[in-house]
Structures are given as C-alpha cells and as structure tokens.
Write a protein that holds these residues in place. Sequence first.
Motif, short mmCIF file in Angstrom:
data_model
loop_
_atom_site.label_atom_id
_atom_site.label_comp_id
_atom_site.label_asym_id
_atom_site.label_seq_id
_atom_site.Cartn_x
_atom_site.Cartn_y
_atom_site.Cartn_z
N ILE A 2 3.03 -7.64 3.76
CA ILE A 2 4.01 -8.24 4.67
C ILE A 2 3.69 -9.71 4.90
CG2 ILE A 2 4.73 -8.29 7.10
CD1 ILE A 2 6.18 -6.13 5.67
N ARG A 3 2.40 -10.00 5.11
CA ARG A 3 2.00 -11.40 5.34
C ARG A 3 2.22 -12.24 4.09
NH1 ARG A 3 -2.02 -8.79 8.59
NH2 ARG A 3 -3.53 -8.72 6.88
N GLN A 43 8.39 -7.60 9.32
CA GLN A 43 7.60 -7.23 10.49
C GLN A 43 6.92 -5.86 10.36
OE1 GLN A 43 9.53 -8.69 14.36
NE2 GLN A 43 11.32 -8.32 13.06
N TRP A 44 7.71 -4.84 9.98
CA TRP A 44 7.17 -3.48 10.00
C TRP A 44 6.37 -3.19 8.75
CZ3 TRP A 44 8.95 1.14 7.26
CH2 TRP A 44 8.34 2.32 7.73
N ALA A 45 5.15 -2.71 8.93
CA ALA A 45 4.26 -2.42 7.80
C ALA A 45 3.84 -0.96 7.82
CB ALA A 45 3.03 -3.31 7.85
N VAL A 46 3.50 -0.43 6.64
CA VAL A 46 2.98 0.93 6.50
C VAL A 46 1.67 0.85 5.73
CG1 VAL A 46 3.35 3.21 5.53
CG2 VAL A 46 5.26 1.99 6.58
N ASP A 47 0.56 1.07 6.41
CA ASP A 47 -0.73 1.13 5.75
C ASP A 47 -1.15 2.56 5.44
OD1 ASP A 47 -1.36 -1.70 5.70
OD2 ASP A 47 -1.62 -1.56 7.88
N ASP A 48 -0.62 3.50 6.20
CA ASP A 48 -0.93 4.91 6.00
C ASP A 48 0.37 5.70 6.04
OD1 ASP A 48 -1.92 7.47 5.90
OD2 ASP A 48 -2.64 7.49 7.99
N PRO A 49 0.98 5.98 4.86
CA PRO A 49 2.26 6.70 4.86
C PRO A 49 2.21 8.05 5.58
CG PRO A 49 1.84 5.74 2.71
CD PRO A 49 0.59 5.55 3.51
N ALA A 50 1.06 8.74 5.51
CA ALA A 50 0.94 10.02 6.20
C ALA A 50 0.97 9.84 7.71
CB ALA A 50 -0.33 10.74 5.77
N GLY A 51 0.57 8.67 8.18
CA GLY A 51 0.56 8.42 9.62
C GLY A 51 1.93 8.43 10.25
#
Length: 269
Positions: free
Chosen positions: A193-194, A210-218
């Motif tokens: 994203i950055r 803005q919205w990020a996903v580092d852990d899809p399972a989260g």
Amino acid sequence: MHPEKIRLTGARETLLITLQAKAAESVMPDSLLRDRFAADALHRLDPDSRHLEIGHDMTIGIALRAYMLDRWTEAFLQRFPEATVLHLGCGLDSRIFRVDPGPGVRWFELDVPDVISLRERIYPTRAGCTTIACSIVERGWIERLPADRPTLIIAEGVLPYLEDDQVPQVLRRIAGHFPSGEIAFDAYSSIAIRLLRFNPAIRATGARLQWAVDDPAGLERQVPGLQLIEDRSDWDVGQVARMSPAAQMALQLFSTIPYRMGHLLRYDF
C-alpha cells in the motif's frame, strides 16, 4: 455520437487505470484478457480524458487480475447457473460482457451516481443486469437486493481505497444479508500500500490507498461467517515472461520471502 468527457477525481478516476490497461493488453498479439469491450469503451471517451500513463508491466498485472476474477466468476456460475452477482465499484469494467452469464443469472452493477451515469452512456443495456447508483459505504442499498439465491460478490481495484474500518463493515453487511455465496477481491499488504502510493498513474488521480491485508485469515475474525477458500499471491510464469526484465527480477525477489505484497482472495460465507 460525441465522445464522453469525464471529470472524475480521486478513487473514482482510477477506473481509467483499469480501463486503459485492459484495453491496451487486449490489443497485444499475446493478449490474455482479450477484452474488446474495454477498447470500445475507451474509444467512446474524449481523448483529453485519457491522460493517465500506465506502464507495460502494470498493464499485464491488471489484465491478469481481471482474468483470474473472471475465471472465479465463471466457476461460481457453473455451480449456480441461477445465482446473483453483485459487482461492487464496477467502474467501466466489462466483466458481464466478457463472462456473458446465462439468462438465469441476476447481475447488479454498483458504483457512485456519476460513474453509473457514465457507464450507462458507454455500454449497451444488458438483459438481467441492474445498475445501482450508490457508494459502497452507504447504508441502505443492500436491502434493495434480493436475498433468495447464492450470491457472488466481486470487487476489483476498489476495496484498498476504503478506510480500514469501512471494509469489514461492508463485508459484515454483505455476509449478513445474503444467504450464502462467495466474496472475491484483490488486496495488498501494508508495505505494498505504501509503495503503490508512489505509482505515477495512481498519484495522478490523487487517490489514496488505505486498507491493507497482511493476514487474509485474520479477516475471518473481523467478519463472522467468512471462510478463506483461496489466496492467490503467486504469478503465472507465462505472464511474468511478458513483463520487463526489471519487473521479472523484482517478482523473483519477492517470491523468495514469505511476506506477500498482493493477494487475490476468495471467501465463502
């Protein structure tokens, strides 16, 4: 017919990025997407409106993303030939024409009013397709949709522009309204994203990721009922070969680390 002038800014203007990329990739001799509808739509726009500079590698990447989402859509409709499809932030994407769903499919295209107005002037009316002129984050629009069939929700190049708390809220409303189905979308890690904020085409629109996903399972913990069934973060070797040597080297480097920059995600609910 006079060319359509468009005056969109911010995240709304990014629809030109995907439209230009799909049109450009589809005239390449080795095209994957073969989206003649995108090229036709682009030609209907005033040349002054088509000013975003999109590089070759980004063009290939966007086409591959669209291709994968198309295949997921087709697979869902093969299982449920009388399903509902909800296309969030549809922009000027021509997925309904590329996929060409059968007569039993009920399809909804949702985007903000000025984009829907432009879309209705650019594309022909399609039987079984209904447009909804509304922001994704507004409340109330989902109650207008029937909830009597398995439903596929697609969002391409849209959710990362929403605020961090808005995406789970939207997904919770969707999962709570429809009886069952799948949600498919693209997402990026915090680092990606950055980095994407420096992309020339995105910067030219003034849009902010803005919205990020580092852990899809989260996301399953944030949205009760969601179950991750597919996470595509790898690149097709044949498509990587179409990119520049610099892009190929970068992708090779990223493949050696466990941290993934981007994802194509598919959830059941």
